[in-house]
Design a protein around this motif. Structure first.
Motif, PDB file in Angstrom:
ATOM      1  N   THR E 122       0.846  -1.292   0.059  1.00  0.00           N
ATOM      2  CA  THR E 122       0.141  -0.156  -0.012  1.00  0.00           C
ATOM      3  C   THR E 122       0.768   1.351  -0.138  1.00  0.00           C
ATOM      4  O   THR E 122       0.313   2.613   0.024  1.00  0.00           O
ATOM      5  CB  THR E 122      -1.349  -0.135   1.173  1.00  0.00           C
ATOM      6  OG1 THR E 122      -0.150   0.069   2.533  1.00  0.00           O
ATOM      7  CG2 THR E 122      -1.960  -1.078   0.846  1.00  0.00           C
ATOM      8  N   LYS E 123       1.792   0.875   0.271  1.00  0.00           N
ATOM      9  CA  LYS E 123       2.783   2.344   0.320  1.00  0.00           C
ATOM     10  C   LYS E 123       4.465   1.606   0.070  1.00  0.00           C
ATOM     11  O   LYS E 123       5.162   0.755   0.422  1.00  0.00           O
ATOM     12  CB  LYS E 123       2.944   2.917   1.538  1.00  0.00           C
ATOM     13  CG  LYS E 123       4.144   4.420   1.857  1.00  0.00           C
ATOM     14  CD  LYS E 123       3.937   5.298   3.029  1.00  0.00           C
ATOM     15  CE  LYS E 123       4.969   6.539   3.156  1.00  0.00           C
ATOM     16  NZ  LYS E 123       4.994   6.887   4.406  1.00  0.00           N
ATOM     17  N   GLY E 124       5.272   2.289  -0.772  1.00  0.00           N
ATOM     18  CA  GLY E 124       6.351   1.933  -1.064  1.00  0.00           C
ATOM     19  C   GLY E 124       6.790   1.094  -1.971  1.00  0.00           C
ATOM     20  O   GLY E 124       5.916   0.301  -2.452  1.00  0.00           O
ATOM     21  N   GLU E 125       8.570  -0.134  -1.874  1.00  0.00           N
ATOM     22  CA  GLU E 125       8.190  -0.806  -2.604  1.00  0.00           C
ATOM     23  C   GLU E 125       8.966  -1.854  -1.761  1.00  0.00           C
ATOM     24  O   GLU E 125       9.574  -1.715  -1.002  1.00  0.00           O
ATOM     25  CB  GLU E 125       9.573  -0.400  -3.459  1.00  0.00           C
ATOM     26  CG  GLU E 125       9.505  -1.084  -4.871  1.00  0.00           C
ATOM     27  CD  GLU E 125      10.307  -0.337  -5.880  1.00  0.00           C
ATOM     28  OE1 GLU E 125       9.706   0.522  -6.562  1.00  0.00           O
ATOM     29  OE2 GLU E 125      11.344  -0.707  -6.591  1.00  0.00           O
ATOM     30  N   ILE E 126       8.323  -3.377  -2.337  1.00  0.00           N
ATOM     31  CA  ILE E 126       8.761  -4.370  -1.198  1.00  0.00           C
ATOM     32  C   ILE E 126       9.068  -5.474  -2.064  1.00  0.00           C
ATOM     33  O   ILE E 126       8.915  -5.663  -3.414  1.00  0.00           O
ATOM     34  CB  ILE E 126       7.854  -4.921  -0.517  1.00  0.00           C
ATOM     35  CG1 ILE E 126       6.677  -3.963  -0.238  1.00  0.00           C
ATOM     36  CG2 ILE E 126       7.151  -6.171   0.324  1.00  0.00           C
ATOM     37  CD1 ILE E 126       7.787  -3.892   1.637  1.00  0.00           C
ATOM     38  N   TYR E 127      10.549  -6.450  -1.764  1.00  0.00           N
ATOM     39  CA  TYR E 127      11.077  -7.200  -2.430  1.00  0.00           C
ATOM     40  C   TYR E 127      10.984  -8.388  -1.415  1.00  0.00           C
ATOM     41  O   TYR E 127      10.706  -8.623  -0.467  1.00  0.00           O
ATOM     42  CB  TYR E 127      12.747  -6.676  -2.380  1.00  0.00           C
ATOM     43  CG  TYR E 127      13.468  -8.447  -2.825  1.00  0.00           C
ATOM     44  CD1 TYR E 127      13.785  -8.792  -3.427  1.00  0.00           C
ATOM     45  CD2 TYR E 127      13.822  -9.202  -2.207  1.00  0.00           C
ATOM     46  CE1 TYR E 127      13.890  -9.906  -4.215  1.00  0.00           C
ATOM     47  CE2 TYR E 127      15.016 -10.089  -2.154  1.00  0.00           C
ATOM     48  CZ  TYR E 127      14.478 -10.741  -3.524  1.00  0.00           C
ATOM     49  OH  TYR E 127      15.454 -11.305  -4.029  1.00  0.00           O
ATOM     50  N   ALA E 128       9.556  -9.275  -2.378  1.00  0.00           N
ATOM     51  CA  ALA E 128       9.027 -10.331  -1.555  1.00  0.00           C
ATOM     52  C   ALA E 128       9.586 -11.596  -1.745  1.00  0.00           C
ATOM     53  O   ALA E 128       9.460 -11.892  -3.219  1.00  0.00           O
ATOM     54  CB  ALA E 128       7.711 -10.356  -1.291  1.00  0.00           C
ATOM     55  N   GLY E 129       9.711 -12.701  -0.906  1.00  0.00           N
ATOM     56  CA  GLY E 129       9.828 -14.165  -1.578  1.00  0.00           C
ATOM     57  C   GLY E 129       9.585 -15.421  -0.508  1.00  0.00           C
ATOM     58  O   GLY E 129       9.920 -14.650   0.581  1.00  0.00           O
ATOM     59  N   PHE E 130      10.314 -16.364  -0.913  1.00  0.00           N
ATOM     60  CA  PHE E 130       9.482 -17.793  -0.660  1.00  0.00           C
ATOM     61  C   PHE E 130      10.342 -18.719  -0.862  1.00  0.00           C
ATOM     62  O   PHE E 130      10.856 -19.006  -2.408  1.00  0.00           O
ATOM     63  CB  PHE E 130       8.087 -18.003  -0.561  1.00  0.00           C
ATOM     64  CG  PHE E 130       7.513 -18.430  -2.051  1.00  0.00           C
ATOM     65  CD1 PHE E 130       7.663 -19.756  -2.400  1.00  0.00           C
ATOM     66  CD2 PHE E 130       6.769 -17.907  -2.787  1.00  0.00           C
ATOM     67  CE1 PHE E 130       7.548 -20.537  -3.097  1.00  0.00           C
ATOM     68  CE2 PHE E 130       6.063 -18.593  -4.012  1.00  0.00           C
ATOM     69  CZ  PHE E 130       6.857 -19.909  -4.232  1.00  0.00           C
ATOM     70  N   VAL E 131      10.952 -19.780  -0.086  1.00  0.00           N
ATOM     71  CA  VAL E 131      11.148 -20.785  -0.935  1.00  0.00           C
ATOM     72  C   VAL E 131      10.982 -22.218  -1.313  1.00  0.00           C
ATOM     73  O   VAL E 131      10.117 -22.258   0.576  1.00  0.00           O
ATOM     74  CB  VAL E 131      13.138 -21.365   0.239  1.00  0.00           C
ATOM     75  CG1 VAL E 131      13.569 -22.314  -0.357  1.00  0.00           C
ATOM     76  CG2 VAL E 131      13.918 -19.553   0.436  1.00  0.00           C
ATOM     77  N   ALA E 139      10.984 -14.916  -5.521  1.00  0.00           N
ATOM     78  CA  ALA E 139      11.362 -13.538  -5.396  1.00  0.00           C
ATOM     79  C   ALA E 139      11.267 -12.919  -6.564  1.00  0.00           C
ATOM     80  O   ALA E 139      11.202 -12.529  -7.203  1.00  0.00           O
ATOM     81  CB  ALA E 139      12.139 -13.699  -4.119  1.00  0.00           C
ATOM     82  N   VAL E 140      10.715 -11.554  -5.820  1.00  0.00           N
ATOM     83  CA  VAL E 140      10.106 -10.178  -7.018  1.00  0.00           C
ATOM     84  C   VAL E 140       9.841  -8.912  -6.316  1.00  0.00           C
ATOM     85  O   VAL E 140       9.813  -9.220  -4.734  1.00  0.00           O
ATOM     86  CB  VAL E 140       8.619 -11.016  -7.717  1.00  0.00           C
ATOM     87  CG1 VAL E 140       8.698 -12.053  -8.576  1.00  0.00           C
ATOM     88  CG2 VAL E 140       7.172 -10.492  -6.758  1.00  0.00           C
ATOM     89  N   THR E 141      10.652  -8.222  -6.925  1.00  0.00           N
ATOM     90  CA  THR E 141       9.944  -6.326  -6.523  1.00  0.00           C
ATOM     91  C   THR E 141       8.693  -6.351  -6.805  1.00  0.00           C
ATOM     92  O   THR E 141       8.580  -6.479  -8.154  1.00  0.00           O
ATOM     93  CB  THR E 141      11.076  -5.388  -6.841  1.00  0.00           C
ATOM     94  OG1 THR E 141      11.910  -5.533  -6.462  1.00  0.00           O
ATOM     95  CG2 THR E 141      11.110  -4.148  -6.052  1.00  0.00           C
ATOM     96  N   LEU E 142       7.785  -5.417  -5.600  1.00  0.00           N
ATOM     97  CA  LEU E 142       7.018  -5.272  -5.844  1.00  0.00           C
ATOM     98  C   LEU E 142       6.218  -3.813  -5.359  1.00  0.00           C
ATOM     99  O   LEU E 142       6.976  -3.146  -5.261  1.00  0.00           O
ATOM    100  CB  LEU E 142       5.782  -5.537  -4.452  1.00  0.00           C
ATOM    101  CG  LEU E 142       5.016  -8.030  -4.553  1.00  0.00           C
ATOM    102  CD1 LEU E 142       5.155  -7.871  -3.037  1.00  0.00           C
ATOM    103  CD2 LEU E 142       5.219  -8.522  -5.619  1.00  0.00           C
ATOM    104  N   LYS E 143       5.653  -3.499  -6.451  1.00  0.00           N
ATOM    105  CA  LYS E 143       5.151  -2.061  -6.052  1.00  0.00           C
ATOM    106  C   LYS E 143       3.943  -1.846  -5.484  1.00  0.00           C
ATOM    107  O   LYS E 143       3.244  -2.911  -5.582  1.00  0.00           O
ATOM    108  CB  LYS E 143       4.642  -1.197  -7.381  1.00  0.00           C
ATOM    109  CG  LYS E 143       6.635  -1.371  -8.266  1.00  0.00           C
ATOM    110  CD  LYS E 143       6.455  -0.043  -9.355  1.00  0.00           C
ATOM    111  CE  LYS E 143       8.009  -0.182 -10.263  1.00  0.00           C
ATOM    112  NZ  LYS E 143       8.884   0.003  -9.215  1.00  0.00           N
TER     113      LYS E 143
END
Lengths: 221, 221, 221, 221, 221, 221
Positions: E122-131, E139-143
């Motif tokens: 909802t704000k900023g930019e997040i790098y998220a991932g799972f193994v 893993a990806v970058t989310l806007k």
């Protein structure tokens, strides 16, 4: 006796043979009418293309018939199963059966390994019961319109106690509940269960065991 | 009209009010006959002590009666629910209903939020249908002995199209399926849904909306 | 024979009597160690306060013992059930049993109405089999370390075919799978099933039926 | 109005037409990204080969867009469904939607036959409510950041009550929850529901029923 | 670091301590708003009397707040759980969380033992991932507006990669999914896991293991 | 170390790669022995034609072997999984493993994302434990014949504390439970997790993180 039971076995074989199924309790779609021509087998039956489905598919008229009760048990059974003759039940979590009974007609003790069942009397008078795992028998006499519930997986039976013929309807809450007639499973399996198992379990002699077996000829498989 | 629908509402209220329940699909025991006097409320109904359970508990005779159809919809409904009048259905994954219809008697469009349903005609002739989520209507005419299946959660209705009275039996695969009569939910809720929502949804005038509402007096809660 | 089977019945009765349970497949918490002193009964067993739980609760040492096999069936069974002696299995979806077998010791044909089972041999040699709903018997001989799977709800049995004693371990995927010994359920229920049902189902005489019955004295309830 | 609703119907049709699915609550694998090119249809969607799956598959960017609200209801909906545009949701038990609202934009009363829903406001102010089976309306006004829960299968609606535009996000706990717009299902089905059913259910005249119908032209199927 | 993690532990402890629950996937009623004052504990939370429930119960406003991120991990978490602060989620199969991130704020690798999760920025930019269980990282970058799905039970993490602060919303499909921060579980458990287990698993020296441990002081229990 | 872990990864990869599965808890048929040659992938494995199934299919003899423990962790694992080497477990809701331990042999902390587990000691003495979501460690020492239960999805480990070798059997209640070795998932994933995530989570230096990583070489995929 063989005749009636063979028809049971034939039906059951068909159910296994087509590896009929679909998740009973979690339909993903509004419907998934079974495509009984598919031969790929998963834990469920393939869906017909929705374009090939008609309103009549959701209707079952097979219970207009009366099943022949001229056999050793005095009963005739018309199933309504997703994998056999009512493909619209696929993924809906139901299977049905209509049973006609001659006088004294008996549905012998059996279990449904994957469903509970409600039964109602549409003609005559039925004595129905189940045995729970503590060994207690819960049995009553049912008149037309009455219902009874058989909990999942427990041994149960129903017998016509009217002076004439009788009829019942059963609804099970799984599309492929399975039907295991206990006496047939034990004394009529293919190949046979070793005599030592049966004579010890029932405290009977080899002769008695053999006698019973002869009345349950092995089904062709 | 109000009268019949109020009885629906009354029944539904009772169901909510007693917070009736138990896991439908995973019974842990052979049975758990509902103890309707307990007022602790979980996602399930408390079990009676097995020592207090009798064979008669598993039997339901309430359908021997004929429900009064002398009301605006021309129908009478006798439910058989774990939380109301058939405690042995608790944890068994079933609920039942018998419906009597006067000529043209109509069970108006409704949903069961937590169950699929099979219906069979025991008297007369019934026109039954459901609308699936693509907007397609699947409707047929059913004669005595025929079955029809309403998939889980979809809007459906059934109406007597015989020359005289009719009757049906319904079996649902959840012990508390819920009944939501659509017209009542929209135009007879307590408190009322804002007019703007209804007039826009149905493309009707405020006058028409108000007219309909007056026929669905708020239920006492 | 009665003695062993009574212990079965006693165990089963206890299971029903305490209305043991909890949803097997959907634990809501990390754990919910059963509080066996609670007498409110839902479709599940109450949880002990987590503060009263210790690491030892999750451990079961009851299988260090060897069960007495000095009875008519030549077997001794040690159960490990959430509701009986291993409360940490509550909500975890498992129940266990260790079985000791004298030479020829037999676990007679039975079903688990609410679970599938895997069995492994820890001593001796076991002949194990199940009958599926088509009537086919699937039976093999197992050596130490081997596993076999009994599908949910189907009739199965296991017998020691080693020259000496034997032992097995069973794991079932439900916390209260239920145990229904078929011969006992049919010929040893309380009250008894009508003779007409049994003689017709097994094609035996009244005398044979009565003979079998005498070997399954009704359990006290 | 037709335009927006057609897009609903089109989406719903697609969902049925591709017989979209997979067991929502019991994934067997870590993931099973939907292979939308397969045309074999079971109660679930086929999995793409894991070798063809990339991290980007698990990401959905479709909500960066703003949906057009220039239609009679003043709303635009962007779905994110396993079977439509977010294949990685296959077997994960989720579906999503973003809704844009013009001033007074209304998502008309509807149900999801196979899911509960949580909704949150990301812009503006929303009046949201559901009617439970007892006929009670539970409605509130939500500000940015607030959440509301619609229980499984119950009629609910949400309307923009801000001075300007608004937006919400919905998460449903099934991969194919189904969407049934009540007014459309009743007055816009193909073929139409008999007038007698609708006029009686809503206590309206044939003229009113016909009027409403004209605003829900049958969808092409 | 301890501070933030303690709040995690505190929340988790509370969840266990109150033995929070109810069957997520099979609600029996329209709703069962949790009665958090009941101290009887089953596999589910008791329901408040429906008479005590108000429309506001279904609404959650706790996310209007911004959580303090002034701690070693640079994150603040506001949960919305049936057993903690959003009782209406009881039996509805959902739990929620809002997370605020300082620059570089990190939600360290963790699992939810009983749920899958969708997350949106909802704000900023997040790098998220799972193994996944094959050891592959997805893993990806989310806007802002993007979604990502974490399959049930797998190790995952999310970190703020924006230049300033960030915020996300998470929805999990279980009412009590459980949160297990992996590093804390291993190096901060009470009592501690034996050094030999950790040093061997991570191929680290006793000194390194002790160093890490000192940063995860045992939580008070 | 790599060697043993690679075999884990290889097994896990195979499981994902064949997209192995079927609904664990709702078998539709008596059995559905997996046809491991099918390459169509749904949320379940295709069934072999029942005509091709033999009694031997239900038996697993792979545990007669002893696994090599000559590796850095001192353990050898023999799995028995529906998708790998025991196709009859398909749809039955079980998977198995036998583990051999050298002295001090360690099964490092790991989770099963989709199953609970029971473990029993068949040789030696095992120290086993799990950490629950509140951060509490529940660990005990087990002797031959003892059982322990690891709740679904929680981090657990088992280590040989006998003077010589040891062996255990595990039964999990899902056919494809998944195995996620925590240290490997974090420090040995492909591609690697960003250093910043790991150093912050474990409060370690880049050098330590790199050191650990070198001991978990990326698996080939």
């Amino acid at each position: 006796m063989a005749k009636l039971m063979l028809s049971f076995v034939a039906m059951a074989t068909f159910l296994v043979a087509t590896c009929v199924s679909a998740d009973d309790s979690n339909p993903i779609n509004d419907f998934c009418v079974a495509d009984l021509k598919m031969d790929v087998m998963f834990n469920g039956i393939a869906c017909k293309s929705p374009k090939m489905v008609t309103p009549e598919d959701f209707k079952f008229t097979g219970f207009r018939a009366t099943a022949d009760t001229n056999n050793s048990m005095g009963i005739g059974i018309i199933p309504a199963f997703a994998a056999v003759n009512y493909p619209a039940l696929n993924t809906q979590g139901f299977s049905l059966a209509k049973i006609n009974y001659a006088k004294n007609g008996l549905v012998t003790p059996h279990t449904h390994p994957r469903a509970a069942e409600v039964i109602t009397v549409t003609k005559g008078e039925i004595y129905a019961g189940f045995v729970c795992t503590s060994g207690k028998l819960w049995a009553v006499t049912l008149k037309v319109g009455d219902f009874f519930v058989f909990p999942k997986g427990l041994v149960h039976f129903h017998v016509n106690v009217a002076n004439g013929s009788a009829a019942t309807l059963s609804v099970m809450n799984a599309q492929n509940p399975g039907i295991q007639m206990v006496a047939n499973a034990l004394f009529g399996s293919t190949p046979p269960i070793k005599s030592a198992v049966l004579t010890k379990a029932f405290t009977i002699s080899n002769e008695t065991s053999d006698w019973i077996r002869r009345n349950f000829p092995p089904s062709p498989m």
